[in-house]
Design an enzyme around this catalytic site. Structure first.
Site, short mmCIF file in Angstrom:
data_model
loop_
_atom_site.label_atom_id
_atom_site.label_comp_id
_atom_site.label_asym_id
_atom_site.label_seq_id
_atom_site.Cartn_x
_atom_site.Cartn_y
_atom_site.Cartn_z
N LYS A 107 11.03 -18.27 -41.94
CA LYS A 107 11.85 -17.26 -41.24
C LYS A 107 13.26 -17.81 -41.13
CE LYS A 107 10.85 -13.24 -39.37
NZ LYS A 107 9.81 -12.35 -39.92
N GLY A 219 5.74 4.96 -30.72
CA GLY A 219 6.78 4.74 -31.73
C GLY A 219 6.84 5.91 -32.68
N GLY A 221 9.07 5.42 -35.65
CA GLY A 221 9.97 4.84 -36.65
C GLY A 221 9.24 4.67 -37.96
N ASN A 222 9.68 3.68 -38.74
CA ASN A 222 9.13 3.50 -40.09
C ASN A 222 7.61 3.31 -40.11
OD1 ASN A 222 8.41 1.01 -42.18
ND2 ASN A 222 9.50 2.70 -43.11
P1 NAD Z 1 11.74 1.27 -36.13
O1 NAD Z 1 12.98 0.70 -35.56
O2 NAD Z 1 11.79 2.05 -37.39
O3 NAD Z 1 11.01 2.21 -35.03
C1 NAD Z 1 10.74 1.78 -33.74
C2 NAD Z 1 10.24 2.98 -32.93
O4 NAD Z 1 9.84 2.50 -31.64
C3 NAD Z 1 11.31 4.06 -32.69
O5 NAD Z 1 10.71 5.32 -32.80
C4 NAD Z 1 11.73 3.80 -31.24
O6 NAD Z 1 12.20 4.99 -30.60
C5 NAD Z 1 10.40 3.36 -30.66
N1 NAD Z 1 10.52 2.65 -29.38
C6 NAD Z 1 11.39 1.67 -29.05
N2 NAD Z 1 11.20 1.30 -27.76
C7 NAD Z 1 10.19 2.08 -27.30
C8 NAD Z 1 9.53 2.20 -26.03
N3 NAD Z 1 9.85 1.42 -25.01
N4 NAD Z 1 8.53 3.12 -25.91
C9 NAD Z 1 8.18 3.92 -26.95
N5 NAD Z 1 8.77 3.84 -28.16
C10 NAD Z 1 9.76 2.94 -28.32
O7 NAD Z 1 10.75 0.00 -36.25
P2 NAD Z 1 9.53 -0.18 -37.25
O8 NAD Z 1 10.01 -0.77 -38.51
O9 NAD Z 1 8.71 1.05 -37.27
O10 NAD Z 1 8.73 -1.36 -36.51
C11 NAD Z 1 7.87 -1.10 -35.41
C12 NAD Z 1 7.07 -2.36 -35.10
O11 NAD Z 1 6.33 -2.76 -36.26
C13 NAD Z 1 7.87 -3.60 -34.70
O12 NAD Z 1 7.07 -4.36 -33.79
C14 NAD Z 1 8.01 -4.36 -36.01
O13 NAD Z 1 8.22 -5.75 -35.80
C15 NAD Z 1 6.64 -4.11 -36.59
N6 NAD Z 1 6.57 -4.30 -38.05
C16 NAD Z 1 7.33 -3.55 -38.89
C17 NAD Z 1 7.22 -3.73 -40.26
C18 NAD Z 1 8.01 -2.88 -41.23
O14 NAD Z 1 7.80 -3.04 -42.44
N7 NAD Z 1 8.84 -1.97 -40.78
C19 NAD Z 1 6.34 -4.71 -40.79
C20 NAD Z 1 5.56 -5.46 -39.90
C21 NAD Z 1 5.68 -5.24 -38.53
#
Ligand code: NAD
Length: 428
Positions: A107, A219, A221-222
């Protein structure tokens, strides 16, 4: 007495110690694996737009590369610490090992806040990071990727600096590149789809058909969006999603008893995954306090937002109907909640297994970049399904054989693989 502040590396080491005891790991192996193999801490001087020179602190930690070149993202964050990076590098070793991709864990980070930096200043930080690390990273040594507050543009600047120094094209140096510039098709979907590939297997194990199940997701998001997309395609129904409201600085949950409409909600969502509350209400969604996502009468909970959300307090409010928690986010569940989940017999798909689709697809990007030959999307997602399903089945089998909680079973497999590789090489 002052409260001891949270230290991610101490937590990662404590988790490791617990599994090392279970595995009865030899002392030498234990000492070796609980500490990163290599740590780089360096300065990155940047000529800022105002004419001053600012000096940024950069890190790269390579926890273990016994199973192959190490892999891990680079975070830009004002509160970055070397201990956070150490912990994350260790977790990457376990994540790559549990899905059996031939990579180690690393990392990186830079203490900075991209919100307060111009594009040119960010480019200089990226190029400076590569100049500092060039002798110790590369396609056959350690491959970076995007992470918190870094994106495809940052990866391209880093690639360009690396290739300029090397005097040759080396697209396998870094992943997270845009499609058409060495990125892989399917990467956007990979983490969310991976969560659902493992959920599909868990449902099978419990004798449940997806089209007879309801889910609630934290959530939007992605990870959440692609998890909802595939789960819905399998016949499941998501009745509630929650997200963060940037304007009001609180979270809300949006519920529709007969199932949310993914495209409709995506149409009223900003680029940070925040849903427009007024528009959602006018479309007939019940707007609830954000915490209520966990209280819904559903079979499946998918925390896919952030850490510490399923904790000793919130898990008590989960419905008796809940049978599976599929952890899309990193670290969503606290150890206290784990105990309650175990007592209630809820099936958990642990984070570093459930969300490993992202790093698995990054590995596919590395492979394609090294060959300079790119696969069709179906091929990428098909290979991802095979990897995720095999990893899930191996963890399930271990959990049944040794009567272990799924999280512990996943750790046992991962740590054992890294320990064995280190031993086979004659390192310990
Ligand atoms: P993102 O930024 O695309 O989306 C995050 C979502 O969480 C958003 O909809 C936001 O509004 C919501 N959110 C934030 N705070 C919140 C709260 N207090 N209550 C409810 N919703 C809340 O992020 P992502 O890429 O979807 O990642 C989400 C999680 O998955 C993170 O923990 C990230 O570390 C993990 N993750 C992501 C990936 C990846 O490829 N994107 C891979 C492994 C792990």
């Amino acid at each position: 007495m002052a409260e001891k502040s949270f230290n991610a590396f101490e937590m990662a080491q404590a988790q490791f110690d617990q599994i090392a005891d279970l595995l009865d790991l030899e002392n030498g192996t234990r000492k070796f694996l609980r500490t990163p193999m290599r740590e780089f801490s360096f300065t990155i001087p940047v000529h800022m737009d105002n004419g001053e020179v600012e000096v940024f602190q950069g890190f790269r930690i390579q926890h273990n590369d016994s199973r192959g070149p190490s892999k891990g993202g680079i975070r830009f964050h004002p509160q970055e610490t070397i201990d956070t990076v150490r912990a994350l590098s260790m977790w990457m070793s376990w994540k790559c090992a549990v899905v059996e991709i031939p990579l180690g864990g690393s990392k990186g980070g830079v203490i900075c806040d991209p919100h307060n930096l111009s594009a040119r200043e960010q480019e200089q930080i990226c190029r400076g990071w590569v100049r500092a690390m060039v002798r110790n990273v590369g396609p056959a040594a350690d491959v970076p990727a995007p992470d918190v507050m870094t994106n495809a543009q940052h990866m391209l600047w880093m690639l360009d600096e690396y290739e300029s120094i090397q005097g040759s094209k080396n697209p396998g140096f870094i992943t997270g590149k845009p499609v058409g510039m060495g990125g892989s098709l399917g990467r956007t979907e990979a983490t969310g789809y991976g969560v659902i590939f493992t959920l599909r297997e868990a449902l099978k194990e419990l004798g449940l058909r997806p089209d007879n199940t309801l889910a609630s997701v934290q959530g939007f998001g992605n990870v959440a969006i692609y998890a909802i997309q595939l789960y819905t395609q399998m016949g499941g129904k998501v009745i509630c999603v929650s997200c963060w409201d940037q304007k009001e600085q609180v979270s809300y949950a949006y519920r529709k008893a007969d199932g949310i409409d993914l495209d409709e909600l995506k149409g009223i969502t900003d680029r940070f995954g925040g849903i427009d509350k007024t528009k959602a209400a006018s479309l007939g969604y019940d707007v609830l306090p954000g915490d209520e996502w966990i209280e819904q009468d559903v079979d499946v909970l998918i925390p896919a937002a952030l850490e510490n959300q399923v904790n000793g307090e919130t898990i008590k409010k989960a419905s008796n109907r809940v049978k599976i928690i599929a952890e899309g986010a990193n670290g969503p569940t606290t150890p206290e909640a784990d105990e309650i989940i175990k007592d209630r017999g809820i099936f958990v798909i642990p984070d570093f297994l459930a969300n490993a689709g992202g790093v698995t697809c990054s590995y596919f990007e590395q492979v394609q970049s090294n060959m300079n030959y790119f696969w069709e999307k179906d091929e990428v997602l098909g290979k991802l399904d095979i990897k995720m399903t095999a990893a899930f089945q191996a963890v399930l089998e271990m959990s049944k054989k040794k009567k272990l909680y799924m999280r512990d079973a996943a750790y046992v497999i991962a740590i054992n693989r890294v320990a064995q590789a280190s031993k086979d090489r004659g390192w310990v």
